[in-house]
Design a protein around this motif. Structure first.
Motif, PDB file in Angstrom:
ATOM      1  N   ILE A  14       0.854  -1.185   0.000  1.00  0.00           N
ATOM      2  CA  ILE A  14       0.000   0.000   0.000  1.00  0.00           C
ATOM      3  C   ILE A  14       0.894   1.240   0.000  1.00  0.00           C
ATOM      4  N   LYS A  15       0.664   2.127  -0.950  1.00  0.00           N
ATOM      5  CA  LYS A  15       1.481   3.349  -1.066  1.00  0.00           C
ATOM      6  C   LYS A  15       1.021   4.366  -0.035  1.00  0.00           C
ATOM      7  N   ILE A  16       1.980   4.903   0.701  1.00  0.00           N
ATOM      8  CA  ILE A  16       1.726   5.927   1.717  1.00  0.00           C
ATOM      9  C   ILE A  16       2.520   7.170   1.354  1.00  0.00           C
ATOM     10  N   GLY A  39       3.397  -1.733  11.384  1.00  0.00           N
ATOM     11  CA  GLY A  39       3.945  -2.988  11.868  1.00  0.00           C
ATOM     12  C   GLY A  39       2.854  -3.951  12.297  1.00  0.00           C
ATOM     13  N   LEU A  40       1.822  -3.414  12.961  1.00  0.00           N
ATOM     14  CA  LEU A  40       0.670  -4.242  13.332  1.00  0.00           C
ATOM     15  C   LEU A  40      -0.015  -4.788  12.092  1.00  0.00           C
ATOM     16  N   PHE A  41      -0.170  -3.920  11.104  1.00  0.00           N
ATOM     17  CA  PHE A  41      -0.806  -4.310   9.841  1.00  0.00           C
ATOM     18  C   PHE A  41      -0.007  -5.410   9.148  1.00  0.00           C
ATOM     19  N   ALA A  42       1.298  -5.190   8.994  1.00  0.00           N
ATOM     20  CA  ALA A  42       2.151  -6.165   8.310  1.00  0.00           C
ATOM     21  C   ALA A  42       2.208  -7.487   9.066  1.00  0.00           C
ATOM     22  N   GLY A  43       2.053  -7.413  10.392  1.00  0.00           N
ATOM     23  CA  GLY A  43       2.114  -8.610  11.206  1.00  0.00           C
ATOM     24  C   GLY A  43       0.992  -9.592  10.944  1.00  0.00           C
ATOM     25  N   GLY A  45       0.283 -10.708   8.122  1.00  0.00           N
ATOM     26  CA  GLY A  45       0.757 -11.613   7.085  1.00  0.00           C
ATOM     27  C   GLY A  45       0.055 -11.492   5.756  1.00  0.00           C
ATOM     28  N   GLU A  46       0.143 -12.563   4.962  1.00  0.00           N
ATOM     29  CA  GLU A  46      -0.469 -12.642   3.635  1.00  0.00           C
ATOM     30  C   GLU A  46       0.042 -11.562   2.692  1.00  0.00           C
ATOM     31  N   GLY A  47       1.301 -11.167   2.868  1.00  0.00           N
ATOM     32  CA  GLY A  47       1.903 -10.200   1.959  1.00  0.00           C
ATOM     33  C   GLY A  47       1.631  -8.747   2.282  1.00  0.00           C
ATOM     34  N   ARG A  48       1.014  -8.468   3.414  1.00  0.00           N
ATOM     35  CA  ARG A  48       0.714  -7.078   3.772  1.00  0.00           C
ATOM     36  C   ARG A  48       2.008  -6.276   3.936  1.00  0.00           C
ATOM     37  N   GLY A  49       1.997  -5.070   3.381  1.00  0.00           N
ATOM     38  CA  GLY A  49       3.162  -4.207   3.505  1.00  0.00           C
ATOM     39  C   GLY A  49       2.840  -2.806   3.016  1.00  0.00           C
ATOM     40  N   VAL A  50       3.747  -1.872   3.251  1.00  0.00           N
ATOM     41  CA  VAL A  50       3.549  -0.493   2.827  1.00  0.00           C
ATOM     42  C   VAL A  50       4.794   0.014   2.111  1.00  0.00           C
ATOM     43  N   GLU A  51       4.588   0.990   1.236  1.00  0.00           N
ATOM     44  CA  GLU A  51       5.671   1.697   0.549  1.00  0.00           C
ATOM     45  C   GLU A  51       5.505   3.170   0.874  1.00  0.00           C
ATOM     46  N   ILE A  52       6.529   3.779   1.478  1.00  0.00           N
ATOM     47  CA  ILE A  52       6.415   5.139   2.000  1.00  0.00           C
ATOM     48  C   ILE A  52       7.214   6.129   1.156  1.00  0.00           C
ATOM     49  N   GLU A  53       6.595   7.265   0.885  1.00  0.00           N
ATOM     50  CA  GLU A  53       7.291   8.372   0.217  1.00  0.00           C
ATOM     51  C   GLU A  53       6.973   9.658   0.967  1.00  0.00           C
ATOM     52  N   TYR A  54       8.023  10.394   1.314  1.00  0.00           N
ATOM     53  CA  TYR A  54       7.841  11.664   2.028  1.00  0.00           C
ATOM     54  C   TYR A  54       7.763  12.834   1.056  1.00  0.00           C
ATOM     55  N   HIS A  55       6.996  13.849   1.461  1.00  0.00           N
ATOM     56  CA  HIS A  55       6.824  15.059   0.660  1.00  0.00           C
ATOM     57  C   HIS A  55       7.043  16.294   1.530  1.00  0.00           C
ATOM     58  N   SER A  56       7.530  17.347   0.913  1.00  0.00           N
ATOM     59  CA  SER A  56       7.926  18.552   1.638  1.00  0.00           C
ATOM     60  C   SER A  56       6.742  19.432   2.024  1.00  0.00           C
ATOM     61  N   PHE A  57       6.826  19.966   3.243  1.00  0.00           N
ATOM     62  CA  PHE A  57       5.861  20.939   3.735  1.00  0.00           C
ATOM     63  C   PHE A  57       6.605  21.839   4.710  1.00  0.00           C
ATOM     64  N   GLU A  58       6.530  23.150   4.505  1.00  0.00           N
ATOM     65  CA  GLU A  58       7.178  24.107   5.412  1.00  0.00           C
ATOM     66  C   GLU A  58       6.126  24.746   6.308  1.00  0.00           C
ATOM     67  N   LEU A  59       6.226  24.495   7.597  1.00  0.00           N
ATOM     68  CA  LEU A  59       5.287  25.108   8.536  1.00  0.00           C
ATOM     69  C   LEU A  59       5.511  26.609   8.666  1.00  0.00           C
ATOM     70  N   SER A  60       6.777  27.022   8.661  1.00  0.00           N
ATOM     71  CA  SER A  60       7.111  28.443   8.842  1.00  0.00           C
ATOM     72  C   SER A  60       8.193  28.843   7.840  1.00  0.00           C
ATOM     73  N   TRP A 224      -6.634  -2.691   2.507  1.00  0.00           N
ATOM     74  CA  TRP A 224      -6.232  -4.027   2.064  1.00  0.00           C
ATOM     75  C   TRP A 224      -7.465  -4.873   1.712  1.00  0.00           C
ATOM     76  N   GLU A 225      -8.478  -4.811   2.562  1.00  0.00           N
ATOM     77  CA  GLU A 225      -9.686  -5.600   2.319  1.00  0.00           C
ATOM     78  C   GLU A 225     -10.437  -5.099   1.086  1.00  0.00           C
ATOM     79  N   GLU A 226     -10.441  -3.793   0.879  1.00  0.00           N
ATOM     80  CA  GLU A 226     -11.086  -3.241  -0.314  1.00  0.00           C
ATOM     81  C   GLU A 226     -10.361  -3.705  -1.571  1.00  0.00           C
ATOM     82  N   ARG A 227      -9.033  -3.722  -1.515  1.00  0.00           N
ATOM     83  CA  ARG A 227      -8.253  -4.187  -2.657  1.00  0.00           C
ATOM     84  C   ARG A 227      -8.566  -5.645  -2.988  1.00  0.00           C
ATOM     85  N   ALA A 228      -8.735  -6.455  -1.956  1.00  0.00           N
ATOM     86  CA  ALA A 228      -8.963  -7.884  -2.162  1.00  0.00           C
ATOM     87  C   ALA A 228     -10.226  -8.142  -2.971  1.00  0.00           C
TER      88      ALA A 228
END
Length: 236
Positions: A14-16, A39-43, A45-60, A224-228
């Motif tokens: 799942i892309k985050i 980690g709870l989600f991936a635990g 099983g059944e191939g559960r996992g995430v792919e993370i990408e960070y994006h820039s945001f300047e608060l100040s 994950w369930e919606e994807r299934a």
């Protein structure tokens, strides 16, 4: 001739997409809580996992590189509140950070403009080390009192995770990745994001703030369930 084939989208992580700022205390707390939740989600099983990408945001974005004063003084000026009230806010967030294993050191924190730090993260992303650089800068800023608004310091921190400090220095001095920072910020504006951390899950669900780990786990499981139940058509 291409033929239609079907592959369950649950075989893909799942892309985050996470919008955050290095100077945002809730972003570091939210990072730890999301890590626990994923980690709870991936635990399960059944191939559960995430792919993370960070994006820039300047608060100040108007913050000077070298702010003269402590964090309570900055927060008081920024929010237009008494310094004592600002200190109470810092004490509260310090306690919450400690609950997820982060020992914030506001006495030594060097408040600074974060645009260069965001550029450094984009440089690291191009080298396949975005996640490592994001963690390194958050730790340097909140826990170690390092000055993440200076090119030399950013290059040194990059070297610690295996980046070429000379290439990073050149990229920062030429602002090679400033356009990528601005593109992230524009996308945030288009999404209506006005505070961080903000998590976009699978391109369709938005989660704002440093939610509890169980909340993140539940959202990920829902996706994950919606994807299934929705096979993805691909060409073969």
């Amino acid at each position: 001739m291409p033929v239609a084939a079907y592959m369950s989208s649950t075989t893909q992580p799942i892309k985050i997409d996470i919008w955050s700022d290095i100077a945002c205390p809730w972003c570091y707390i939210g990072k730890r809580k999301f890590e626990a939740g994923s980690g709870l989600f991936a635990g399960a099983g059944e191939g559960r996992g995430v792919e993370i990408e960070y994006h820039s945001f300047e608060l100040s974005p108007d913050t000077p590189v070298d702010f003269e004063g402590n964090e309570a003084e900055f927060l008081a000026r920024h929010k237009g509140i008494p310094e004592a009230q600002a200190q109470e806010m810092l004490d509260r967030v310090t306690g919450i950070a400690a609950s997820v294993g982060l020992q914030y050191d506001y006495d030594n924190l060097k408040h600074t403009n974060t645009v260069l730090a965001h550029e450094a993260i984009h440089f690291a992303k191009a080298q396949g080390k975005q996640l490592e650089m994001t963690e390194r800068l958050l730790s340097a800023y909140f826990l170690e009192g390092r000055h993440v608004g200076q090119v030399a310091e950013l290059a040194a921190l990059g070297a610690e995770i295996g980046l070429d400090p000379y290439a990073l220095t050149a990229a920062l001095e030429s602002h090679e990745y400033l356009g990528a920072v601005r593109e992230d910020q524009q996308t945030a504006a288009e999404y209506g994001i006005n505070g961080v951390p903000f998590f976009v899950i699978d391109g369709k669900y938005g989660v704002s703030g440093a939610q509890e780990a169980q909340t993140f786990a539940q959202v990920l499981e829902q996706v994950w369930e919606e994807r299934a139940g929705q096979p993805e058509e691909v060409s073969a």
